[in-house]
Design a protein around this motif. Structure first.
Motif, PDB file in Angstrom:
ATOM      1  N   GLU A 176      42.084  34.128  31.503  1.00 20.08           N
ATOM      2  CA  GLU A 176      42.304  33.891  32.936  1.00 20.08           C
ATOM      3  C   GLU A 176      42.005  32.421  33.236  1.00 20.08           C
ATOM      4  N   PRO A 177      43.007  31.662  33.759  1.00 17.26           N
ATOM      5  CA  PRO A 177      42.786  30.227  34.010  1.00 17.26           C
ATOM      6  C   PRO A 177      41.659  29.982  35.021  1.00 17.26           C
ATOM      7  N   GLU A 178      41.656  30.747  36.090  1.00 18.86           N
ATOM      8  CA  GLU A 178      40.595  30.623  37.088  1.00 18.86           C
ATOM      9  C   GLU A 178      39.754  31.883  37.017  1.00 18.86           C
ATOM     10  N   LYS A 179      38.561  31.716  36.504  1.00 22.40           N
ATOM     11  CA  LYS A 179      37.682  32.869  36.326  1.00 22.40           C
ATOM     12  C   LYS A 179      37.366  33.501  37.683  1.00 22.40           C
ATOM     13  N   PRO A 180      37.439  34.836  37.770  1.00 25.97           N
ATOM     14  CA  PRO A 180      37.135  35.507  39.036  1.00 25.97           C
ATOM     15  C   PRO A 180      35.650  35.383  39.379  1.00 25.97           C
ATOM     16  N   ASN A 181      35.344  35.450  40.673  1.00 28.26           N
ATOM     17  CA  ASN A 181      33.948  35.384  41.108  1.00 28.26           C
ATOM     18  C   ASN A 181      33.150  36.563  40.574  1.00 28.26           C
ATOM     19  N   ASN A 182      33.808  37.718  40.490  1.00 23.88           N
ATOM     20  CA  ASN A 182      33.108  38.920  40.044  1.00 23.88           C
ATOM     21  C   ASN A 182      33.820  39.460  38.798  1.00 23.88           C
ATOM     22  N   PHE A 229      36.880  42.412  38.048  1.00 28.06           N
ATOM     23  CA  PHE A 229      38.062  42.105  37.240  1.00 28.06           C
ATOM     24  C   PHE A 229      38.234  43.155  36.147  1.00 28.06           C
ATOM     25  N   ILE A 230      37.142  43.476  35.460  1.00 29.90           N
ATOM     26  CA  ILE A 230      37.193  44.460  34.376  1.00 29.90           C
ATOM     27  C   ILE A 230      37.558  45.839  34.923  1.00 29.90           C
ATOM     28  N   LYS A 231      36.937  46.229  36.023  1.00 29.81           N
ATOM     29  CA  LYS A 231      37.247  47.529  36.633  1.00 29.81           C
ATOM     30  C   LYS A 231      38.718  47.604  37.018  1.00 29.81           C
ATOM     31  N   LEU A 232      39.216  46.549  37.628  1.00 29.91           N
ATOM     32  CA  LEU A 232      40.617  46.515  38.050  1.00 29.91           C
ATOM     33  C   LEU A 232      41.545  46.651  36.854  1.00 29.91           C
ATOM     34  N   HIS A 233      41.255  45.937  35.783  1.00 30.21           N
ATOM     35  CA  HIS A 233      42.121  45.979  34.611  1.00 30.21           C
ATOM     36  C   HIS A 233      41.949  47.248  33.781  1.00 30.21           C
ATOM     37  N   LEU A 234      40.860  47.948  33.988  1.00 35.28           N
ATOM     38  CA  LEU A 234      40.682  49.240  33.322  1.00 35.28           C
ATOM     39  C   LEU A 234      41.263  50.365  34.169  1.00 35.28           C
ATOM     40  N   GLY A 235      41.639  50.046  35.405  1.00 29.79           N
ATOM     41  CA  GLY A 235      42.172  51.068  36.293  1.00 29.79           C
ATOM     42  C   GLY A 235      41.086  51.868  36.971  1.00 29.79           C
ATOM     43  N   ALA A 236      39.855  51.391  36.908  1.00 31.20           N
ATOM     44  CA  ALA A 236      38.747  52.120  37.506  1.00 31.20           C
ATOM     45  C   ALA A 236      38.456  51.659  38.921  1.00 31.20           C
TER      46      ALA A 236
END
Length: 113
Positions: A47-53, A57-64
């Protein structure tokens, strides 16, 4: 004479622990968890710009990442209210159509009775 295994308690505990870890690692690998986690972590790394949280990010990409339980309850309540309102409007529409048919001219040009 048979050979006898002499094991110090600490060494035996370590070997049993390693065996359980290895079994668990194989389980995670077989079920696809390791591949999925790896791909999500690689996506975060790239990710070029690291997310604040990072956890979000992980939850979103895991579908959780879904609505919180309180949000879910509010959405269920809203859904029930809207379904009730829809039912009432359908009934009103049916009644108004019925009343309209009393005044709508029939195909031969005369008002219906």
């Amino acid at each position: 004479m048979g050979s006898q295994l002499v094991c110090h308690p600490t060494i035996c505990l370590f070997q049993a622990s390693e065996s359980k870890r290895e079994q668990f690692r194989r389980y995670l690998e077989k079920s696809g968890v390791l591949d999925t986690l790896t791909s999500v972590l690689v996506a975060l790394y790239e990710e070029p710009e690291k997310p604040n949280n990072a956890l979000d990010f992980i939850k979103l990409h895991l579908g959780a990442a879904g609505p919180e339980p309180a949000d879910t309850e509010a959405l269920r309540t809203e859904l029930a209210d809207l379904q009730q309102k829809c039912s009432e409007l359908m009934e009103e529409n049916k009644e108004l159509r019925s009343r309209l048919m009393q005044y709508e001219p029939s195909p031969d040009g005369e008002a219906a009775e």
